[in-house]
Enzyme design. Structure first.
Site, PDB file in Angstrom:
ATOM      1  N   ASN A   9      29.022  44.162  27.122  1.00  0.00           N
ATOM      2  CA  ASN A   9      28.800  43.845  28.530  1.00  0.00           C
ATOM      3  C   ASN A   9      28.848  45.164  29.302  1.00  0.00           C
ATOM      4  O   ASN A   9      29.920  45.679  29.576  1.00  0.00           O
ATOM      5  CB  ASN A   9      29.884  42.878  29.022  1.00  0.00           C
ATOM      6  CG  ASN A   9      29.763  42.601  30.508  1.00  0.00           C
ATOM      7  OD1 ASN A   9      28.770  42.984  31.137  1.00  0.00           O
ATOM      8  ND2 ASN A   9      30.756  41.938  31.079  1.00  0.00           N
ATOM      9  N   LYS A  11      28.099  45.656  32.307  1.00  0.00           N
ATOM     10  CA  LYS A  11      28.378  45.458  33.740  1.00  0.00           C
ATOM     11  C   LYS A  11      27.371  46.278  34.560  1.00  0.00           C
ATOM     12  O   LYS A  11      26.225  46.401  34.142  1.00  0.00           O
ATOM     13  CB  LYS A  11      29.832  45.808  34.060  1.00  0.00           C
ATOM     14  CG  LYS A  11      30.786  45.096  33.084  1.00  0.00           C
ATOM     15  CD  LYS A  11      32.208  45.117  33.502  1.00  0.00           C
ATOM     16  CE  LYS A  11      33.031  44.375  32.443  1.00  0.00           C
ATOM     17  NZ  LYS A  11      34.412  44.173  32.815  1.00  0.00           N
ATOM     18  N   HIS A  95      30.915  34.956  33.829  1.00  0.00           N
ATOM     19  CA  HIS A  95      31.902  36.025  33.620  1.00  0.00           C
ATOM     20  C   HIS A  95      32.895  35.981  34.781  1.00  0.00           C
ATOM     21  O   HIS A  95      32.515  35.642  35.912  1.00  0.00           O
ATOM     22  CB  HIS A  95      31.184  37.378  33.568  1.00  0.00           C
ATOM     23  CG  HIS A  95      32.110  38.494  33.198  1.00  0.00           C
ATOM     24  ND1 HIS A  95      32.953  39.077  34.104  1.00  0.00           N
ATOM     25  CD2 HIS A  95      32.350  39.091  32.002  1.00  0.00           C
ATOM     26  CE1 HIS A  95      33.677  40.016  33.483  1.00  0.00           C
ATOM     27  NE2 HIS A  95      33.327  40.038  32.212  1.00  0.00           N
ATOM     28  N   GLU A  97      34.015  38.126  36.647  1.00  0.00           N
ATOM     29  CA  GLU A  97      33.595  38.892  37.830  1.00  0.00           C
ATOM     30  C   GLU A  97      32.565  38.114  38.651  1.00  0.00           C
ATOM     31  O   GLU A  97      32.493  38.260  39.871  1.00  0.00           O
ATOM     32  CB  GLU A  97      33.056  40.267  37.382  1.00  0.00           C
ATOM     33  CG  GLU A  97      34.206  41.162  36.927  1.00  0.00           C
ATOM     34  CD  GLU A  97      33.857  42.164  35.848  1.00  0.00           C
ATOM     35  OE1 GLU A  97      32.671  42.473  35.652  1.00  0.00           O
ATOM     36  OE2 GLU A  97      34.805  42.646  35.180  1.00  0.00           O
ATOM     37  N   GLU A 165      37.979  35.196  27.796  1.00  0.00           N
ATOM     38  CA  GLU A 165      38.337  36.485  28.380  1.00  0.00           C
ATOM     39  C   GLU A 165      39.456  36.292  29.396  1.00  0.00           C
ATOM     40  O   GLU A 165      39.191  35.956  30.559  1.00  0.00           O
ATOM     41  CB  GLU A 165      37.124  37.104  29.087  1.00  0.00           C
ATOM     42  CG  GLU A 165      35.968  37.405  28.172  1.00  0.00           C
ATOM     43  CD  GLU A 165      35.095  38.513  28.736  1.00  0.00           C
ATOM     44  OE1 GLU A 165      34.975  39.551  28.093  1.00  0.00           O
ATOM     45  OE2 GLU A 165      34.558  38.342  29.836  1.00  0.00           O
ATOM     46  N   GLY A 171      39.361  45.031  31.492  1.00  0.00           N
ATOM     47  CA  GLY A 171      39.337  46.357  32.110  1.00  0.00           C
ATOM     48  C   GLY A 171      40.706  46.917  32.451  1.00  0.00           C
ATOM     49  O   GLY A 171      40.817  47.887  33.195  1.00  0.00           O
ATOM     50  N   SER A 211      39.611  44.239  27.022  1.00  0.00           N
ATOM     51  CA  SER A 211      40.166  45.476  26.475  1.00  0.00           C
ATOM     52  C   SER A 211      40.070  45.586  24.955  1.00  0.00           C
ATOM     53  O   SER A 211      40.980  46.110  24.316  1.00  0.00           O
ATOM     54  CB  SER A 211      41.616  45.666  26.954  1.00  0.00           C
ATOM     55  OG  SER A 211      41.638  45.794  28.363  1.00  0.00           O
TER      56      SER A 211
HETATM   57  P1  PGA Z   1      36.695  45.229  29.002  1.00  0.00           P
HETATM   58  O1  PGA Z   1      35.691  44.147  29.637  1.00  0.00           O
HETATM   59  O2  PGA Z   1      36.369  45.311  27.522  1.00  0.00           O
HETATM   60  O3  PGA Z   1      36.397  46.511  29.723  1.00  0.00           O
HETATM   61  O4  PGA Z   1      38.076  44.739  29.231  1.00  0.00           O
HETATM   62  C1  PGA Z   1      35.377  42.961  28.971  1.00  0.00           C
HETATM   63  C2  PGA Z   1      34.459  42.109  29.803  1.00  0.00           C
HETATM   64  O5  PGA Z   1      34.598  42.095  31.036  1.00  0.00           O
HETATM   65  O6  PGA Z   1      33.574  41.417  29.276  1.00  0.00           O
END
Ligand code: PGA
Length: 249
Positions: A9, A11, A95, A97, A165, A171, A211
């Site tokens: 991803n 983003k 997601h 976000e 997630e 993140g 993460s």
């Molecule tokens: P991350 O993000 O690996 O940076 O924690 C995962 C995601 O948002 O899909």
């Protein structure tokens, strides 16, 4: 046996030049990984570059988001039909976000899942609890509700993927423990079994995201109900994403 799935991803990161450079460095690193599915989710404005780099290769790609209508008066939205025409095989749906910053509701996500399946692409529905919800003992309730509502209009016999997630792990560098991840995944698997019977639920890949890094991927990959990873930060560099893609089930 369904293949282990490793999804990037990106983003809102990378321009066309950077995406091309990634592809050229990444493809040779994963060439021999024929027993797994590798997917890139680029931002929409560089999907064209990703398509020209990866279409025809073993690496698949998909949209980070799409609308549920194919066309019409929806200023600013992405058409799932055009994604399909460009060569996308997957679309991320819900997601955290999108849920948080763009106020996407379970009802909206259910329509997206249906539309994506009807265009013969695979939706990857994301679910996950916040830290407050986990600490309040609501994890199960939250993820089961997101799963059930998100799949309310789904065609259960068509391809579908789920990503667990935990919001507090995205993140933050704070990965869920293998026990926390496996527990959530088995709850999701059980819910899918209740919804469609064990045959279909067994075929649905449930990815872990939050993460994931080259050093924690191998242990997570060994968990029974973890069928793959959705990777944010560590997917931006070809070498770290390739290291994760090499984790053995
Ligand atoms: P991350 O993000 O690996 O940076 O924690 C995962 C995601 O948002 O899909």
């Amino acid at each position: 046996m369904k293949p282990f799935v490793i999804a990037a991803n990106w983003k809102l990161n990378k321009n066309s030049e950077e995406a091309s450079a990634f592809a050229k460095e990444f493809l040779p690193l994963v060439e021999e990984l024929t027993d797994r599915e590798i997917i890139i989710f680029p931002p929409a404005l560089i999907a064209h570059t990703v398509a020209s780099e990866f279409n025809g290769s073993p690496v698949k790609w998909g949209g980070q988001n799409s609308y549920y209508e194919e066309s019409g008066a929806f200023t600013g939205e992405n058409s799932p039909k055009v994604l399909k025409e460009m060569g996308a095989d997957y679309v991320l749906v819900g997601h955290s976000e999108r849920r948080t910053h763009f106020a996407e509701t379970n009802e909206l996500l259910a329509k997206k899942v249906k539309a994506i399946q009807e265009l013969n692409m695979t939706p990857m529905l994301c679910v996950g609890e916040t830290l407050e919800q986990r600490e309040g003992g609501q994890t199960k309730e939250v993820i089961v509700e997101q799963l059930k509502k998100g799949l309310e209009l789904a065609h259960m016999t068509k391809p579908l993927m789920v990503a667990y997630e935990p919001v507090w792990a995205i993140g933050t560098g704070k990965v869920a423990s293998v026990e926390q991840a496996e527990e959530a995944h088995s709850i999701l698997r059980q819910t899918l079994i209740e919804m469609n019977g064990s045959d279909l639920a067994g075929g649905t890949s449930i990815l872990y995201g939050g993460s994931v890094k080259p050093d924690n991927a191998p242990e997570l990959a060994r968990q029974e109900n973890i069928d793959g990873f959705l990777v944010g930060g560590a997917s931006l560099k070809p070498d770290s994403f390739s290291d994760i893609a090499h984790a053995k089930k």
